[in-house]
Design a protein around this motif. Structure first.
Motif, PDB file in Angstrom:
ATOM      1  N   THR A  35       0.829  -1.202   0.000  1.00  0.00           N
ATOM      2  CA  THR A  35       0.000   0.000   0.000  1.00  0.00           C
ATOM      3  C   THR A  35       0.864   1.254   0.000  1.00  0.00           C
ATOM      4  OG1 THR A  35      -1.649  -1.226   1.265  1.00  0.00           O
ATOM      5  CG2 THR A  35      -1.889   1.158   1.203  1.00  0.00           C
ATOM      6  N   VAL A  36       1.933   1.231   0.781  1.00  0.00           N
ATOM      7  CA  VAL A  36       2.835   2.387   0.831  1.00  0.00           C
ATOM      8  C   VAL A  36       3.502   2.589  -0.524  1.00  0.00           C
ATOM      9  CG1 VAL A  36       4.962   3.265   1.873  1.00  0.00           C
ATOM     10  CG2 VAL A  36       3.216   2.228   3.309  1.00  0.00           C
ATOM     11  N   MET A  37       3.924   1.494  -1.152  1.00  0.00           N
ATOM     12  CA  MET A  37       4.564   1.609  -2.464  1.00  0.00           C
ATOM     13  C   MET A  37       3.580   2.158  -3.500  1.00  0.00           C
ATOM     14  SD  MET A  37       6.904  -1.811  -2.534  1.00  0.00           S
ATOM     15  CE  MET A  37       8.068  -1.346  -3.793  1.00  0.00           C
ATOM     16  N   TRP A  38       2.328   1.731  -3.420  1.00  0.00           N
ATOM     17  CA  TRP A  38       1.317   2.221  -4.354  1.00  0.00           C
ATOM     18  C   TRP A  38       1.098   3.719  -4.160  1.00  0.00           C
ATOM     19  CZ3 TRP A  38      -1.068   1.544  -8.687  1.00  0.00           C
ATOM     20  CH2 TRP A  38      -2.276   2.182  -8.944  1.00  0.00           C
ATOM     21  N   GLU A  39       1.008   4.137  -2.915  1.00  0.00           N
ATOM     22  CA  GLU A  39       0.778   5.558  -2.640  1.00  0.00           C
ATOM     23  C   GLU A  39       1.976   6.400  -3.074  1.00  0.00           C
ATOM     24  OE1 GLU A  39      -1.566   8.634  -1.734  1.00  0.00           O
ATOM     25  OE2 GLU A  39      -2.190   6.547  -1.586  1.00  0.00           O
ATOM     26  N   LEU A  40       3.183   5.898  -2.852  1.00  0.00           N
ATOM     27  CA  LEU A  40       4.371   6.625  -3.299  1.00  0.00           C
ATOM     28  C   LEU A  40       4.412   6.721  -4.822  1.00  0.00           C
ATOM     29  CD1 LEU A  40       7.138   5.336  -0.884  1.00  0.00           C
ATOM     30  CD2 LEU A  40       6.369   7.688  -1.141  1.00  0.00           C
ATOM     31  N   GLN A  41       4.009   5.663  -5.497  1.00  0.00           N
ATOM     32  CA  GLN A  41       3.998   5.698  -6.959  1.00  0.00           C
ATOM     33  C   GLN A  41       2.957   6.686  -7.460  1.00  0.00           C
ATOM     34  OE1 GLN A  41       3.325   1.981  -8.923  1.00  0.00           O
ATOM     35  NE2 GLN A  41       2.881   2.966 -10.853  1.00  0.00           N
ATOM     36  N   ARG A  42       1.806   6.729  -6.801  1.00  0.00           N
ATOM     37  CA  ARG A  42       0.733   7.623  -7.236  1.00  0.00           C
ATOM     38  C   ARG A  42       1.109   9.091  -7.095  1.00  0.00           C
ATOM     39  NH1 ARG A  42      -3.676   7.770  -4.309  1.00  0.00           N
ATOM     40  NH2 ARG A  42      -4.793   8.805  -5.960  1.00  0.00           N
ATOM     41  N   ASN A  43       1.828   9.445  -6.016  1.00  0.00           N
ATOM     42  CA  ASN A  43       2.126  10.862  -5.809  1.00  0.00           C
ATOM     43  C   ASN A  43       3.547  11.235  -6.207  1.00  0.00           C
ATOM     44  OD1 ASN A  43       3.856  10.261  -3.682  1.00  0.00           O
ATOM     45  ND2 ASN A  43       2.263  10.500  -2.153  1.00  0.00           N
ATOM     46  N   GLY A  44       4.209  10.405  -6.959  1.00  0.00           N
ATOM     47  CA  GLY A  44       5.523  10.756  -7.484  1.00  0.00           C
ATOM     48  C   GLY A  44       6.663  10.543  -6.510  1.00  0.00           C
ATOM     49  N   GLY A  45       6.478   9.727  -5.491  1.00  0.00           N
ATOM     50  CA  GLY A  45       7.554   9.406  -4.564  1.00  0.00           C
ATOM     51  C   GLY A  45       7.721  10.395  -3.427  1.00  0.00           C
ATOM     52  N   VAL A  94       7.486  11.468   0.124  1.00  0.00           N
ATOM     53  CA  VAL A  94       7.279  10.937   1.472  1.00  0.00           C
ATOM     54  C   VAL A  94       6.436  11.909   2.290  1.00  0.00           C
ATOM     55  CG1 VAL A  94       8.470  10.256   3.594  1.00  0.00           C
ATOM     56  CG2 VAL A  94       9.425   9.634   1.392  1.00  0.00           C
ATOM     57  N   ALA A  95       6.654  13.191   2.083  1.00  0.00           N
ATOM     58  CA  ALA A  95       5.914  14.200   2.845  1.00  0.00           C
ATOM     59  C   ALA A  95       4.414  14.121   2.566  1.00  0.00           C
ATOM     60  CB  ALA A  95       6.442  15.585   2.514  1.00  0.00           C
ATOM     61  N   MET A  96       4.059  13.898   1.317  1.00  0.00           N
ATOM     62  CA  MET A  96       2.634  13.821   0.978  1.00  0.00           C
ATOM     63  C   MET A  96       1.982  12.588   1.597  1.00  0.00           C
ATOM     64  SD  MET A  96       2.555  15.165  -2.958  1.00  0.00           S
ATOM     65  CE  MET A  96       0.820  14.843  -3.162  1.00  0.00           C
ATOM     66  N   VAL A  97       2.685  11.457   1.567  1.00  0.00           N
ATOM     67  CA  VAL A  97       2.132  10.234   2.153  1.00  0.00           C
ATOM     68  C   VAL A  97       1.996  10.403   3.662  1.00  0.00           C
ATOM     69  CG1 VAL A  97       2.540   7.772   2.521  1.00  0.00           C
ATOM     70  CG2 VAL A  97       3.042   8.786   0.312  1.00  0.00           C
ATOM     71  N   THR A  98       3.018  10.964   4.287  1.00  0.00           N
ATOM     72  CA  THR A  98       2.978  11.175   5.735  1.00  0.00           C
ATOM     73  C   THR A  98       1.854  12.124   6.114  1.00  0.00           C
ATOM     74  OG1 THR A  98       5.368  10.861   5.784  1.00  0.00           O
ATOM     75  CG2 THR A  98       4.370  11.869   7.712  1.00  0.00           C
ATOM     76  N   GLU A  99       1.705  13.188   5.362  1.00  0.00           N
ATOM     77  CA  GLU A  99       0.633  14.152   5.630  1.00  0.00           C
ATOM     78  C   GLU A  99      -0.735  13.495   5.486  1.00  0.00           C
ATOM     79  OE1 GLU A  99      -1.027  17.707   6.731  1.00  0.00           O
ATOM     80  OE2 GLU A  99       1.101  17.216   6.689  1.00  0.00           O
ATOM     81  N   LEU A 149      -5.168   5.441   3.054  1.00  0.00           N
ATOM     82  CA  LEU A 149      -4.447   5.224   1.805  1.00  0.00           C
ATOM     83  C   LEU A 149      -5.281   4.311   0.915  1.00  0.00           C
ATOM     84  CD1 LEU A 149      -0.829   4.587   3.143  1.00  0.00           C
ATOM     85  CD2 LEU A 149      -1.828   6.718   2.363  1.00  0.00           C
ATOM     86  N   GLU A 150      -5.207   4.555  -0.390  1.00  0.00           N
ATOM     87  CA  GLU A 150      -5.964   3.729  -1.320  1.00  0.00           C
ATOM     88  C   GLU A 150      -5.378   2.324  -1.381  1.00  0.00           C
ATOM     89  OE1 GLU A 150      -6.611   5.196  -5.213  1.00  0.00           O
ATOM     90  OE2 GLU A 150      -7.168   7.187  -4.503  1.00  0.00           O
ATOM     91  N   ILE A 151      -6.261   1.363  -1.526  1.00  0.00           N
ATOM     92  CA  ILE A 151      -5.819  -0.024  -1.670  1.00  0.00           C
ATOM     93  C   ILE A 151      -5.323  -0.203  -3.094  1.00  0.00           C
ATOM     94  CG2 ILE A 151      -6.555  -2.428  -1.618  1.00  0.00           C
ATOM     95  CD1 ILE A 151      -8.662  -1.567   0.445  1.00  0.00           C
TER      96      ILE A 151
END
Length: 195
Positions: free
Chosen positions: A66-76, A78-83, A91-93
């Motif tokens: 899930t983390v890898m998918w979210e990082l791929q979606r927002n261009g890598g 980390v700040a956006m995923v953490t926020e 997070l999206e499945i």
């Protein structure tokens, strides 16, 4: 009419470029399955494993995929995923088609070597300070005789106890001040007597 028509240089150049692109396109086509594999490989390369580890260390309850998918979606980012996680948004499945390469062995605390703890020459403080002889002495010393051991649950008793402590502290400070004044007067008298 055919004898009057000539091919000029710009027409020849355009014909050559179009021919080159057509031949290149014909010989470089891929099968759809190979194209999909190439897309998955390139998308997996866009996710930095260090970023995934960083997020998983902050939020161990999350799934690596899930983390890898979210990082791929927002261009890598980390700040956006953490926020997104900190604001409470889920997070999206990832879709079933998203199959990132998983690490062979996830890093664990057991795999890391434990830092060696310095060994002291004395096993405990009693041995270190030679206090074994004092263990058998009674805990009541001259310092604790005047003090009350338990704290009272009655407010008036606590206030009277605090008032007594305050008075004792004031008297002790007064005695120290008087003693200091006497010592200063004695030093002044001694220096005046020598002169």
């Amino acid at each position: 009419m055919s004898s009057d028509q000539t091919i000029n240089l710009p027409q020849l150049l355009v014909l050559t470029v179009i021919g080159f692109l057509a031949i290149r396109w014909l010989f470089s086509t891929r099968t759809p399955n190979a194209a999909a594999q190439g897309r998955n490989a390139s998308s997996a390369n866009r996710v930095n494993p260090a970023h995934v580890e960083q997020i998983l260390q902050m939020f161990p309850q999350l799934d690596r995929r899930t983390v890898m998918w979210e990082l791929q979606r927002n261009g890598g980012s980390v700040a956006m995923v953490t926020e997104k996680i900190l604001t409470g948004r889920a997070l999206e499945i990832p879709p079933p088609s998203f199959q990132p390469p998983m690490p062979a062995t996830p890093p664990s605390a057991a795999a890391r070597p434990a830092p060696s703890q310095p060994k002291s020459t004395h096993p405990d403080l009693i041995t270190k300070y030679n206090l074994a002889s004092r263990l058998n002495e009674s805990p009541n010393t001259s310092e604790n005789k005047g003090k009350q051991v338990a704290w009272s649950s009655n407010k008036e008793e606590r206030q009277s106890l605090l008032q007594k402590r305050r008075e004792e502290m004031i008297l002790a400070a007064r005695r120290k001040l008087e003693e200091r004044d006497r010592a200063a007067a004695a030093a002044a008298a001694a220096s005046a007597g020598k002169s």
